[in-house]
Scaffold this active site. Structure first.
Site, PDB file in Angstrom:
ATOM      1  N   HIS A 214     -22.753  33.110 109.640  1.00  0.00           N
ATOM      2  CA  HIS A 214     -22.684  32.766 110.736  1.00  0.00           C
ATOM      3  C   HIS A 214     -21.819  31.677 111.335  1.00  0.00           C
ATOM      4  O   HIS A 214     -21.141  30.729 112.412  1.00  0.00           O
ATOM      5  CB  HIS A 214     -23.705  31.909 111.889  1.00  0.00           C
ATOM      6  CG  HIS A 214     -24.303  33.402 112.812  1.00  0.00           C
ATOM      7  ND1 HIS A 214     -23.595  34.404 113.904  1.00  0.00           N
ATOM      8  CD2 HIS A 214     -25.673  34.103 112.898  1.00  0.00           C
ATOM      9  CE1 HIS A 214     -24.179  34.888 114.495  1.00  0.00           C
ATOM     10  NE2 HIS A 214     -25.137  34.907 113.930  1.00  0.00           N
TER      11      HIS A 214
ATOM     12  N   GLU B 112     -30.157  27.739 121.683  1.00  0.00           N
ATOM     13  CA  GLU B 112     -29.017  29.259 122.335  1.00  0.00           C
ATOM     14  C   GLU B 112     -30.422  29.811 122.898  1.00  0.00           C
ATOM     15  O   GLU B 112     -31.226  30.381 122.558  1.00  0.00           O
ATOM     16  CB  GLU B 112     -29.019  30.093 121.329  1.00  0.00           C
ATOM     17  CG  GLU B 112     -28.317  31.003 121.105  1.00  0.00           C
ATOM     18  CD  GLU B 112     -27.490  32.128 120.192  1.00  0.00           C
ATOM     19  OE1 GLU B 112     -27.504  31.879 119.375  1.00  0.00           O
ATOM     20  OE2 GLU B 112     -26.945  33.337 120.492  1.00  0.00           O
TER      21      GLU B 112
ATOM     22  N   ALA C  87     -34.167  34.094 113.480  1.00  0.00           N
ATOM     23  CA  ALA C  87     -33.912  32.859 113.279  1.00  0.00           C
ATOM     24  C   ALA C  87     -32.035  32.428 113.542  1.00  0.00           C
ATOM     25  O   ALA C  87     -32.147  33.156 114.541  1.00  0.00           O
ATOM     26  CB  ALA C  87     -33.283  32.743 111.615  1.00  0.00           C
TER      27      ALA C  87
ATOM     28  N   HIS D 149     -27.242  36.095 107.110  1.00  0.00           N
ATOM     29  CA  HIS D 149     -26.650  36.918 108.690  1.00  0.00           C
ATOM     30  C   HIS D 149     -26.787  34.694 109.385  1.00  0.00           C
ATOM     31  O   HIS D 149     -25.749  35.106 109.854  1.00  0.00           O
ATOM     32  CB  HIS D 149     -27.806  37.484 109.453  1.00  0.00           C
ATOM     33  CG  HIS D 149     -27.596  37.359 111.306  1.00  0.00           C
ATOM     34  ND1 HIS D 149     -26.958  38.540 111.081  1.00  0.00           N
ATOM     35  CD2 HIS D 149     -27.793  36.496 111.721  1.00  0.00           C
ATOM     36  CE1 HIS D 149     -26.741  38.361 112.485  1.00  0.00           C
ATOM     37  NE2 HIS D 149     -27.110  37.398 113.020  1.00  0.00           N
ATOM     38  N   GLU D 150     -27.328  34.369 109.380  1.00  0.00           N
ATOM     39  CA  GLU D 150     -27.351  33.187 109.347  1.00  0.00           C
ATOM     40  C   GLU D 150     -26.244  32.414 108.665  1.00  0.00           C
ATOM     41  O   GLU D 150     -25.757  31.440 109.332  1.00  0.00           O
ATOM     42  CB  GLU D 150     -28.592  32.595 109.381  1.00  0.00           C
ATOM     43  CG  GLU D 150     -29.993  32.956 110.316  1.00  0.00           C
ATOM     44  CD  GLU D 150     -30.525  33.797 111.572  1.00  0.00           C
ATOM     45  OE1 GLU D 150     -28.868  32.780 112.600  1.00  0.00           O
ATOM     46  OE2 GLU D 150     -30.302  34.320 112.275  1.00  0.00           O
TER      47      GLU D 150
ATOM     48  N   GLU E 187     -28.040  30.320 113.978  1.00  0.00           N
ATOM     49  CA  GLU E 187     -27.460  29.676 113.143  1.00  0.00           C
ATOM     50  C   GLU E 187     -27.102  28.193 113.344  1.00  0.00           C
ATOM     51  O   GLU E 187     -25.913  27.227 113.032  1.00  0.00           O
ATOM     52  CB  GLU E 187     -26.129  29.951 112.732  1.00  0.00           C
ATOM     53  CG  GLU E 187     -26.246  30.392 114.509  1.00  0.00           C
ATOM     54  CD  GLU E 187     -26.213  31.426 115.404  1.00  0.00           C
ATOM     55  OE1 GLU E 187     -27.346  32.118 115.308  1.00  0.00           O
ATOM     56  OE2 GLU E 187     -24.983  31.534 116.103  1.00  0.00           O
TER      57      GLU E 187
HETATM   58  N1  ARG Z   1     -28.335  33.604 117.144  1.00  0.00           N
HETATM   59  C1  ARG Z   1     -29.246  33.691 116.257  1.00  0.00           C
HETATM   60  C2  ARG Z   1     -28.745  34.806 115.467  1.00  0.00           C
HETATM   61  O1  ARG Z   1     -28.183  36.099 115.641  1.00  0.00           O
HETATM   62  C3  ARG Z   1     -30.235  34.556 117.585  1.00  0.00           C
HETATM   63  C4  ARG Z   1     -30.259  33.227 118.672  1.00  0.00           C
HETATM   64  C5  ARG Z   1     -31.296  34.426 119.540  1.00  0.00           C
HETATM   65  N2  ARG Z   1     -31.242  33.340 121.135  1.00  0.00           N
HETATM   66  C6  ARG Z   1     -32.119  34.415 121.585  1.00  0.00           C
HETATM   67  N3  ARG Z   1     -31.767  33.523 123.111  1.00  0.00           N
HETATM   68  N4  ARG Z   1     -32.823  35.133 122.195  1.00  0.00           N
HETATM   69  O2  ARG Z   1     -29.476  35.142 113.778  1.00  0.00           O
HETATM   70 ZN    ZN Z   2     -27.028  36.470 114.775  1.00  0.00          ZN
END
Ligand code: ARG
Ligand code: ZN
Length: 853
Positions: free
Chosen positions: A297, A122, A258, A293-294, A260
């Site tokens: 998701h 991500e 972290a 949180h993770e 997900e």
């Molecule tokens: N989706 C992840 C979370 O909220 C965070 C990912 C952060 N990614 C980034 N490219 N900054 O737990």
């Molecule tokens: Zn997140």
């Protein structure tokens, strides 16, 4: 190689993908500098569009070969991807590429950390693994074969369920269609901490936390937090886990907290590893929240994902809101709300009132990684909280049920999200939607009138114009209000007023006397409330308000006012204020965790922002001095109380990270810090010697450092913890965060010369450089030494790790608040960063936005 003027991408330009994918087969032949990735992907035309252009994203890939339906093809390859002629009907794409995980220092895509292979995809990291339509609205099932070595990488993990396993290979299948950003792979010599969970429908799920050998004794708390999260999501949201296995892996080199990834969450080791000896109470609480949180998701993010990256708040705002609810349920709602508002103001209000201000749903970006912000996450969560306040708990539950039912398997939008609320409640949410599109923190002011038993509140809302948004329209603001009688009784219990106009009045009648209003209870909207109020009234609310948030808030407003007077007029703290604090401290009916929050002073950065908003130019040195003076006055005024509080807050027996014990230690820690100012560190030195947990050990060390003592303890601490990376991060960070302003830059510089300053590790880099930027008076040292040091290091880190560099440029986002000399110094450093050779797109965008040039 990067484009000199990178193109911005616009929400309004969204077009559906030309090609869809049903399933993906990947084979990884792992090798540190020459990993081969083989892909076999079935593409079919998207019936929703006539666009048939075939574009695959790809960055830093060496294309070995490509085939369509078995026939070799020669695609046209650029820095950003490839294109190629294709059949107009479904076809099979096969490609082989080579990548080099070991030299991937950006920690995005497939990279190595301490000999372990891991991924971060991500938002757009998958394109560094293979050619692919790397966009969240292309969802597919994945089958992944990993070929490693029995000796180096005995453990081979990917998403979904394991379907085959050999000595040096493994195969995984993820039956749930997902976008590429949720792909994950881990390979290494790992040890598991196992567990299991039986879901609400009786399915047994295997749980594992995977760590490097030596860390296996730091997993129990994370495992427990995971099980509690799984149970909570069933109980509160009716959401059940959907695979046979759930894996978490701890990685030392990680850009964020972290990630997900479906069935294979990857964590910064600081966000999962915990033990009483090495982790503070705050660490335990953060770990519990991030695990939750993770995990959450899995439904809000994975089963329902985002159509495009502009919709990021769809999954992040909602998931943050859910983890906040979880922590409230596990610990204390009042304390959690206060902490969340503290961090909202410190990070999101700061962002929204400076050059990086953007809407919760941005409308354009150059680099999406720069939009994982406090606004998208924290303000995004506030917006959901307001929605729930407006529609009520029952309607919120119904809307969420409909959301999961209607959009399971979708890549959805904010419009879809709001529609489920409109459909369940019959409300028109068009005006509410402005919370997603208008940037800036609304200012809410209020005047009060009383006559003939009627009390009237006249509200006015206003949001500052921002570039591109010159006029702001009124937003829907839920204002929770309660009224107290002068003897402290609650005469009107909490009522939610719904403000929709720029100016609007609300009346309460039948009152015997003029009440004292408690406005914006529970901080019912993310706004800046201004109201002409007296310190007598604030002290009254601090003593009597039944809403814990506003009780705390009143004490805070009092402290801010006193500090502002001290800074601007050179006055001394009033006795009334000190007495009011004393009353809170000694009130045993109050939760110790609450008392700890009430005893903490407003931070220096918060004061700078407040003064700036009031039209003054904040002087960080003066703010620091006022802070020191006030702390000294409080320490002296309550000198007899501190030893008593320290003794009373002692938690007997073995350490437990639970909320009650942690709350007691928090109050004890504050008492110790104050006592240290009058006993020359005697009690802190004693506590340091006796501590059997990191909370008390670090608390004592911090107290000593703030009076410029503790040299012996500091070296003992290093000797004791030299082999523990996470504890050594604390050793680095504490020295900088507790440094006196005039020493901060030189202490930080010395630490960067320490052999243990492994600057390519984001946690270590942040421990020193991040801590310096968050030591307000130290960072804003009038010589500019800290500005220069931070800029030097950002310039050095940028070619290695653009994402972490870009994020840390926010140290400079407040430059317009300060005097001309400081402004000039900061602007010069920002321009120096902007001029550096081969500056990344990430950092280039940030510096440009901060400068506004
Ligand atoms: N989706 C992840 C979370 O909220 C965070 C990912 C952060 N990614 C980034 N490219 N900054 O737990
Ligand atoms: Zn997140």
């Amino acid at each position: 190689m990067k484009d000199a003027t990178p193109q911005a991408i616009y929400l309004s330009d969204y077009t559906p993908p030309a090609w869809l994918i049903d399933d993906v087969h990947l084979t990884f032949r792992l090798s540190p500098t020459a990993t081969r990735v083989l892909s076999r992907i079935t593409f079919r035309p998207n019936p929703e569009t006539t666009d048939r252009r075939f574009l695959l994203h790809g960055e830093n890939l060496k294309l070995i070969s490509a085939r369509i339906d078995g026939t070799e093809v020669s695609p046209e390859v650029t820095d950003e991807g490839l294109t190629c002629d294709t059949p107009q009907k479904a076809f099979v794409w096969e490609a082989e590429v080579e990548i080099s995980p070991e030299t991937n220092t950006a920690l995005e895509g497939l990279y190595m950390s301490n000999g372990m292979y891991c991924t971060q995809c991500e938002a757009q990291g998958f394109r560094k693994i293979t050619y692919y339509p790397d966009r969240p609205d292309v969802m597919a099932t994945f089958t992944v074969r990993i070929e490693g070595s029995a000796k180096e990488t005995p453990i081979l993990l990917s998403n979904g369920n394991p379907v085959g396993l050999g000595d040096d290979w493994a195969e995984w299948h993820d039956p749930w269609p997902k976008p590429a950003y949720l792909f994950a792979l881990v390979a290494g010599d790992l040890i598991k901490h196992p567990g299991s969970f039986t879901t609400m429908s009786g399915k047994e799920v295997e749980l594992n936390i995977w760590v490097r050998p030596g860390d296996e004794n730091k997993c129990a708390f994370g495992m427990d937090a995971l099980k509690r999260s799984m149970k909570w999501d069933e109980d509160v949201y009716g959401r059940e886990y959907d695979l046979d296995i759930f894996n978490i892996v701890a990685v030392d080199d990680f850009n964020m907290g972290a990630m997900e990834n479906k069935g294979l969450n990857i964590f910064n080791s600081s966000a999962v590893l915990a033990s009483p000896e090495t982790s503070t109470d705050a660490n335990f609480e953060r770990i519990e929240a991030i695990i939750a949180h993770e995990y959450f998701h899995n439904w809000t993010g994975n089963r329902i994902t985002c159509r495009d990256w502009f919709q990021l708040c769809l999954k992040e705002g909602l998931t943050v809101f859910r983890d906040q609810q979880f922590t409230g349920d596990m610990r204390s709602h009042a304390v959690k709300r206060i902490s969340d508002v503290l961090s909202l103001r410190a990070r999101q209000f700061r962002e929204d009132n400076g050059p990086l201000s953007h809407p919760v749903r941005p409308e354009s970006f150059v680099e999406i990684n720069n939009f994982y912000t406090a606004t998208v996450y924290e303000k995004g969560a506030e917006v959901i909280r307001m929605l729930k306040t407006l529609v009520g708990d029952d309607a919120y539950s119904k809307a969420l049920d409909l959301y999961f039912e209607r959009h399971d398997g979708d890549a959805a939008t904010i419009e879809d999200w709001l529609k489920v609320f409109e459909d369940t409640t019959g409300r028109d949410l068009n005006q509410f939607k402005r919370w997603y599109s208008q940037s800036g923190t609304p200012r809410l002011s209020v005047n009060t009138h009383f006559s003939d038993g009627t009390y009237r509140l006249d509200f006015k809302q206003e949001t500052q114009p921002t570039p591109g948004q010159e006029t702001k329209l009124p937003q829907v603001i839920p204002i929770a209000v309660g009224l107290l009688s002068p003897n402290g009784d609650e005469v009107v219990p909490t009522t939610v007023l719904e403000m929709t106009e720029s100016e609007q009045s609300f009346s309460f009648d039948g009152l015997a006397s003029e009440p004292i209003p408690s406005i914006l209870r529970e901080f019912s909207a993310p706004v800046i409330l201004t109201r002409q109020s007296t310190n007598v009234e604030r002290a009254f609310l601090l003593a009597h308000d039944t809403d814990p948030f506003n009780k705390w808030e009143s004490g805070r407003a009092l402290a801010k006012d006193i500090l502002a007077q001290m800074i601007t007029k050179g006055t001394s703290p009033s006795g009334d204020y000190l007495d009011a604090l004393a009353a809170v401290l000694r009130d045993d009916t109050l939760d110790p965790a609450f008392r700890a929050l009430a005893m903490s002073l407003p931070g220096q950065d918060d004061l700078a922002q407040t003064l700036f908003e009031a039209g003054a130019t904040p002087d960080p040195t003066k703010i620091y001095r006022a802070h020191q003076t006030l702390k000294q006055s409080i320490a002296q005024h309550l000198q007899d109380t501190w030893p008593r509080v320290i003794a009373e807050m002692d938690v007997p027996g073995p350490y437990s990270p639970d909320a009650e014990a942690a709350g007691k230690r928090a109050l004890q820690g504050i008492a110790l810090a104050y006592l240290t100012r009058i006993d020359a560190g005697a009690a802190a030195a004693r506590q340091y010697e006796q501590a059997d947990n990191m909370t008390q050990q670090l608390g004592a060390l911090g107290a000593l450092l703030s009076i410029e003592k503790g040299a012996t303890e500091l070296s003992a601490f290093r000797e004791q913890w030299k082999d523990d990376r996470l504890v050594m991060d604390k050793w680095f960070g504490l020295q900088v965060s507790h440094a006196a302003p005039e020493n901060a830059a030189s202490i930080a510089r010395t630490l960067t010369e320490d052999p243990a300053f492994d600057w390519k590790n984001p946690n270590r880099f942040r421990a020193v450089i991040g801590a310096l930027s968050m030591n307000p008076a130290g960072f804003h040292d009038p010589t500019g030494a800290s500005y220069a040091l931070v800029a030097d290091w950002l310039i050095r880190l940028d070619p290695i790790n653009p994402q972490t560099t870009a994020r840390m440029t926010t140290a400079f986002e407040t430059w317009r608040r300060y005097d001309v000399d400081r402004q000039d110094l900061i602007r010069e450093e920002l321009r120096r960063i902007a001029r550096s050779d081969g500056l990344s797109r990430d950092t280039g965008e940030m510096v440009g936005r901060i400068l506004g040039e």
